[in-house]
Design a protein around this motif. Structure first.
Motif, PDB file in Angstrom:
ATOM      1  N   GLY A 123      41.172  28.665  24.031  1.00 24.78           N
ATOM      2  CA  GLY A 123      41.044  28.159  23.236  1.00 24.78           C
ATOM      3  C   GLY A 123      40.868  28.626  22.029  1.00 24.78           C
ATOM      4  N   LEU A 124      41.643  28.367  20.845  1.00 19.78           N
ATOM      5  CA  LEU A 124      40.683  28.077  19.444  1.00 19.78           C
ATOM      6  C   LEU A 124      40.426  27.188  19.033  1.00 19.78           C
ATOM      7  CD1 LEU A 124      39.953  30.103  16.569  1.00 19.78           C
ATOM      8  CD2 LEU A 124      41.835  30.388  16.262  1.00 19.78           C
ATOM      9  N   GLN A 125      39.238  26.676  18.920  1.00 22.37           N
ATOM     10  CA  GLN A 125      38.979  24.949  18.371  1.00 22.37           C
ATOM     11  C   GLN A 125      38.888  25.010  16.401  1.00 22.37           C
ATOM     12  OE1 GLN A 125      36.447  21.721  19.463  1.00 22.37           O
ATOM     13  NE2 GLN A 125      35.034  23.583  19.186  1.00 22.37           N
ATOM     14  N   LEU A 126      39.958  24.264  16.050  1.00 27.98           N
ATOM     15  CA  LEU A 126      40.139  23.855  14.538  1.00 27.98           C
ATOM     16  C   LEU A 126      39.375  22.301  14.187  1.00 27.98           C
ATOM     17  CD1 LEU A 126      43.688  25.116  13.927  1.00 27.98           C
ATOM     18  CD2 LEU A 126      41.447  26.718  13.516  1.00 27.98           C
ATOM     19  N   LEU A 127      38.149  22.841  13.705  1.00 34.58           N
ATOM     20  CA  LEU A 127      37.311  20.554  13.164  1.00 34.58           C
ATOM     21  C   LEU A 127      37.815  20.259  12.337  1.00 34.58           C
ATOM     22  CD1 LEU A 127      34.640  21.203  15.638  1.00 34.58           C
ATOM     23  CD2 LEU A 127      36.218  20.048  15.717  1.00 34.58           C
ATOM     24  N   GLY A 128      37.917  19.445  11.911  1.00 39.05           N
ATOM     25  CA  GLY A 128      38.584  18.860  10.233  1.00 39.05           C
ATOM     26  C   GLY A 128      38.122  17.809  10.289  1.00 39.05           C
ATOM     27  N   GLN A 129      37.657  17.454   8.588  1.00 35.47           N
ATOM     28  CA  GLN A 129      36.982  15.558   8.727  1.00 35.47           C
ATOM     29  C   GLN A 129      37.959  14.726   8.797  1.00 35.47           C
ATOM     30  OE1 GLN A 129      33.890  15.795   8.133  1.00 35.47           O
ATOM     31  NE2 GLN A 129      34.057  17.612   8.125  1.00 35.47           N
ATOM     32  N   PRO A 130      37.736  13.161   9.586  1.00 41.57           N
ATOM     33  CA  PRO A 130      38.476  12.377  10.272  1.00 41.57           C
ATOM     34  C   PRO A 130      39.096  12.173   8.199  1.00 41.57           C
ATOM     35  CG  PRO A 130      35.607  11.362  10.306  1.00 41.57           C
ATOM     36  CD  PRO A 130      36.003  13.424   9.561  1.00 41.57           C
ATOM     37  N   GLY A 131      40.751  11.239   9.084  1.00 40.58           N
ATOM     38  CA  GLY A 131      41.047  11.243   7.759  1.00 40.58           C
ATOM     39  C   GLY A 131      42.118  12.285   7.170  1.00 40.58           C
ATOM     40  N   GLY A 132      41.880  13.611   8.288  1.00 45.86           N
ATOM     41  CA  GLY A 132      42.130  14.940   7.538  1.00 45.86           C
ATOM     42  C   GLY A 132      43.451  15.392   8.501  1.00 45.86           C
ATOM     43  N   GLU A 133      43.397  14.589   9.480  1.00 47.72           N
ATOM     44  CA  GLU A 133      43.932  15.061  10.791  1.00 47.72           C
ATOM     45  C   GLU A 133      45.826  16.277   9.993  1.00 47.72           C
ATOM     46  OE1 GLU A 133      41.303  12.428  12.495  1.00 47.72           O
ATOM     47  OE2 GLU A 133      42.645  12.094  10.345  1.00 47.72           O
ATOM     48  N   ALA A 134      46.071  15.391   9.483  1.00 50.56           N
ATOM     49  CA  ALA A 134      46.849  15.677   8.774  1.00 50.56           C
ATOM     50  C   ALA A 134      47.305  17.346   8.118  1.00 50.56           C
ATOM     51  CB  ALA A 134      47.867  15.202   7.579  1.00 50.56           C
ATOM     52  N   GLY A 135      46.031  17.366   6.831  1.00 52.57           N
ATOM     53  CA  GLY A 135      45.870  19.180   6.788  1.00 52.57           C
ATOM     54  C   GLY A 135      45.982  19.607   8.209  1.00 52.57           C
ATOM     55  N   LEU A 136      44.518  19.136   8.978  1.00 50.78           N
ATOM     56  CA  LEU A 136      44.587  19.759  10.402  1.00 50.78           C
ATOM     57  C   LEU A 136      45.808  20.413  10.930  1.00 50.78           C
ATOM     58  CD1 LEU A 136      41.385  21.157  11.679  1.00 50.78           C
ATOM     59  CD2 LEU A 136      41.870  18.840  12.791  1.00 50.78           C
ATOM     60  N   LEU A 137      46.818  19.481  11.120  1.00 50.60           N
ATOM     61  CA  LEU A 137      47.929  19.786  11.287  1.00 50.60           C
ATOM     62  C   LEU A 137      48.934  20.803  10.492  1.00 50.60           C
ATOM     63  CD1 LEU A 137      48.675  16.122  13.473  1.00 50.60           C
ATOM     64  CD2 LEU A 137      48.174  18.351  14.325  1.00 50.60           C
ATOM     65  N   ALA A 138      48.547  20.551   9.961  1.00 49.01           N
ATOM     66  CA  ALA A 138      49.816  21.498   8.716  1.00 49.01           C
ATOM     67  C   ALA A 138      48.972  22.987   8.575  1.00 49.01           C
ATOM     68  CB  ALA A 138      49.366  21.240   7.377  1.00 49.01           C
ATOM     69  N   LEU A 139      47.186  22.941   9.541  1.00 45.95           N
ATOM     70  CA  LEU A 139      46.716  24.340   9.152  1.00 45.95           C
ATOM     71  C   LEU A 139      47.180  24.841  10.567  1.00 45.95           C
ATOM     72  CD1 LEU A 139      45.051  26.808   8.506  1.00 45.95           C
ATOM     73  CD2 LEU A 139      43.111  24.722   8.806  1.00 45.95           C
ATOM     74  N   ALA A 140      47.014  23.861  11.777  1.00 47.87           N
ATOM     75  CA  ALA A 140      47.360  24.469  12.897  1.00 47.87           C
ATOM     76  C   ALA A 140      48.304  25.050  13.777  1.00 47.87           C
ATOM     77  CB  ALA A 140      47.094  23.493  14.328  1.00 47.87           C
ATOM     78  N   GLN A 141      49.571  24.323  12.413  1.00 46.42           N
ATOM     79  CA  GLN A 141      51.142  25.386  12.586  1.00 46.42           C
ATOM     80  C   GLN A 141      51.465  26.363  11.904  1.00 46.42           C
ATOM     81  OE1 GLN A 141      54.794  21.281  12.354  1.00 46.42           O
ATOM     82  NE2 GLN A 141      52.368  21.213  11.062  1.00 46.42           N
ATOM     83  N   THR A 142      50.831  26.764  10.630  1.00 50.34           N
ATOM     84  CA  THR A 142      50.296  27.975   9.973  1.00 50.34           C
ATOM     85  C   THR A 142      49.334  28.986  11.137  1.00 50.34           C
ATOM     86  OG1 THR A 142      50.807  26.985   8.423  1.00 50.34           O
ATOM     87  CG2 THR A 142      50.016  29.164   8.158  1.00 50.34           C
ATOM     88  N   VAL A 143      48.816  28.609  11.244  1.00 44.20           N
ATOM     89  CA  VAL A 143      47.923  29.302  12.443  1.00 44.20           C
ATOM     90  C   VAL A 143      48.852  30.333  14.126  1.00 44.20           C
ATOM     91  CG1 VAL A 143      46.102  29.207  14.223  1.00 44.20           C
ATOM     92  CG2 VAL A 143      45.816  28.389  11.777  1.00 44.20           C
ATOM     93  N   GLU A 144      49.107  28.661  14.088  1.00 48.11           N
ATOM     94  CA  GLU A 144      50.684  29.228  15.076  1.00 48.11           C
ATOM     95  C   GLU A 144      51.538  29.811  14.970  1.00 48.11           C
ATOM     96  OE1 GLU A 144      52.100  26.145  18.736  1.00 48.11           O
ATOM     97  OE2 GLU A 144      53.043  25.726  17.109  1.00 48.11           O
ATOM     98  N   ARG A 145      51.802  30.077  13.925  1.00 50.34           N
ATOM     99  CA  ARG A 145      52.990  30.931  13.635  1.00 50.34           C
ATOM    100  C   ARG A 145      52.090  32.467  13.779  1.00 50.34           C
ATOM    101  NH1 ARG A 145      55.971  27.819   8.559  1.00 50.34           N
ATOM    102  NH2 ARG A 145      57.085  25.902   9.567  1.00 50.34           N
ATOM    103  N   VAL A 146      51.136  32.101  13.429  1.00 49.09           N
ATOM    104  CA  VAL A 146      50.377  33.763  13.038  1.00 49.09           C
ATOM    105  C   VAL A 146      49.913  34.379  14.789  1.00 49.09           C
ATOM    106  CG1 VAL A 146      48.298  35.196  12.039  1.00 49.09           C
ATOM    107  CG2 VAL A 146      49.479  33.446  10.865  1.00 49.09           C
ATOM    108  N   LEU A 147      49.617  33.415  15.098  1.00 52.11           N
ATOM    109  CA  LEU A 147      49.616  33.820  16.234  1.00 52.11           C
ATOM    110  C   LEU A 147      50.549  33.526  17.568  1.00 52.11           C
ATOM    111  CD1 LEU A 147      45.852  32.444  17.196  1.00 52.11           C
ATOM    112  CD2 LEU A 147      46.355  35.163  16.078  1.00 52.11           C
ATOM    113  N   GLY A 148      51.248  33.040  17.721  1.00 49.07           N
ATOM    114  CA  GLY A 148      52.269  32.593  18.329  1.00 49.07           C
ATOM    115  C   GLY A 148      52.430  31.232  19.389  1.00 49.07           C
ATOM    116  N   THR A 149      52.862  30.916  19.773  1.00 49.64           N
ATOM    117  CA  THR A 149      52.946  29.665  20.527  1.00 49.64           C
ATOM    118  C   THR A 149      52.301  30.400  22.227  1.00 49.64           C
ATOM    119  OG1 THR A 149      54.651  30.009  22.163  1.00 49.64           O
ATOM    120  CG2 THR A 149      55.147  28.425  19.623  1.00 49.64           C
TER     121      THR A 149
END
Length: 458
Positions: free
Chosen positions: A421-447
């Protein structure tokens, strides 16, 4: 039967376009369940069918109750839910009041007419990261059935991996969502401290406990987050357009130490792909990461909380606790009150310092888990268990002890052919932004299916 929907987003499209009904999804979930993997403490197919039929009837009447309407969802067996007993991985059911009454998150599932597939197996009282349980049996990792599935949300991850649920509710105190998600090649979301209610969830640590989700993809996590966040269902966070200008902090300390063969290589390969796609890697010292690991290693913050619960509210349960867990619980009684309070204060201090240091970063990144999932037989002895457990949780505990939000995504396979696994950590309250980033990372790396393939044991 219509073609199966393999992830939450596909299921929602199929339901909206009437290519599948909730009853179709329920039957697919029931057919996907593999009892040999031992995902569930309570597997209730007739209840699943009844809930799906209710969702279909509501849809036919023109009602839309929310994004998770008719979607198969599993509950970790520390979530209280009407109609199911709660054992929390122990050998006897917890008192009916309050542990057979819906908590806030389960109530949101009910209001949306989600199809709850059952209660998934958990480490006893969620107090370890390997996933073993001598009372209910240890869930098996579908990538290698001789190995652990990770914990404590072990059955939650296996339910998604096998396809009996498209979304799983779990909890994370030091890594209990991200560890099993990573070990099963899945996506996992740990909410930041205090962002989602913990009422109706058997407590382990009032300071560190956070609810969260396991799913097949980052997009599915975003859908689940939108459905359960706030007072009413909301829109799922959308992916960023691309990674241009994204700043990923790569800590130099501890998270790379002693990783099993193939783990650091898989994560570094993923990071190079993200860099090639436009992300900027900021490799630097982050002293708070090392300090958080030191607090995790030296002070058992969760143990005294759990010992109090089992000594005052659940009297009688302490006598039957798994020996591997009892060993750690007994050590918790040796922690003087001043040291425990000092560690709690240290967590608050480190969280503030880390937030300041990482202001110029979109996420802190690291391997999610540093070891290959061990074979179940190799961690039966308490001492062997303790060593592997501490190592399994080392990197993920950083997120809890810095009170951060966290996402794990599949990065590759290690030298043993097990998911990394690749772990992405962000600040509490920033979950929406972290999930937006995670989806873009997933588009690069693949599901997961694209990057890892399917488990050999499937």
């Amino acid at each position: 039967m219509p073609e199966a929907a393999t992830d939450l987003a596909a299921a929602m499209r199929a339901l909206a376009e009437q290519h599948l009904s909730a009853s179709d999804l329920a039957e697919q979930a029931i057919a996907a369940h593999d009892p040999a993997l031992n995902a569930y403490a309570a597997w209730t197919p007739e209840t699943t069918r009844a809930q799906a039929a209710a969702a279909d009837a509501a849809r036919q009447a023109g009602a839309t109750t929310g994004p998770l309407m008719g979607v198969p969802v599993s509950l970790k067996d520390i979530y209280a839910a009407a109609g199911w007993r709660t054992y929390a991985g122990s050998p006897k059911a917890l008192p009916a009041e309050p542990w057979e009454r819906d908590g806030p998150l389960v109530a949101k599932l009910r209001r949306q007419l989600a199809t709850i597939t059952g209660k998934t197996n958990t480490v006893e009282f969620a107090f370890s990261g390997l996933g073993t349980n001598p009372h209910w049996g240890t869930p098996r990792n579908p990538w290698n059935r001789a190995r652990v599935a990770g914990g404590s949300s072990s059955g939650a991850a296996v339910s998604v991996r096998e396809g009996s649920a498209l979304l799983a509710l779990g909890t994370d105190t030091a890594g209990s969502i991200r560890v099993p998600a990573a070990m099963n090649g899945l996506a996992g979301l740990k909410m930041g401290a205090g962002q989602w209610p913990t009422e109706g969830i058997v407590p382990l640590s009032h300071l560190l406990d956070t609810p969260g989700l396991i799913a097949r993809t980052a997009q599915d996590l975003a859908i689940g987050y939108g459905a359960l966040n706030g007072d009413a269902p909301g829109a799922a966070p959308m992916a960023r357009p691309d990674l241009t200008g994204v700043r990923l902090c790569v800590p130099a300390q501890v998270v790379w130490d002693d990783t099993a063969p193939g783990i650091a290589e898989a994560v570094e390969s993923a990071l190079r792909e993200l860099e090639a796609a436009g992300a900027k890697l900021l490799r630097r010292d982050v002293p708070e990461v090392l300090a958080a690991v030191e607090v995790f290693r030296t002070t058992n913050l969760a143990g005294p909380d759990l010992y109090r619960l089992l000594s005052t509210e659940l009297t009688g349960w302490l006598d039957t606790v798994d020996p591997s867990i009892r060993q750690r619980l007994d050590k918790a009684t040796d922690v003087p009150a001043w040291q425990w309070l000092a560690a709690r204060a240290r967590v608050a201090e480190l969280s503030r310092a880390a937030a300041e240091r990482l202001r110029d970063c979109d996420a802190l990144v690291a391997p999610t888990v540093a070891l290959t999932p061990p074979e179940i037989d190799a961690v039966q002895a308490p001492d062997a268990f303790a060593r592997a457990n501490g190592f399994a949780l080392r990197n993920t505990a950083v997120g809890n002890y810095l009170t951060m939000a966290g996402v794990t995504l599949p990065a590759g396979l290690d030298a043993a052919g097990m998911p990394v696994g690749l772990q992405l950590l962000g600040q509490p309250g920033g979950e929406a932004g972290l999930l937006a980033l995670a989806q873009t990372v997933e588009r690069v790396l693949g599901t997961s299916d694209q990057r890892l393939g399917t488990p050999p044991a499937a």
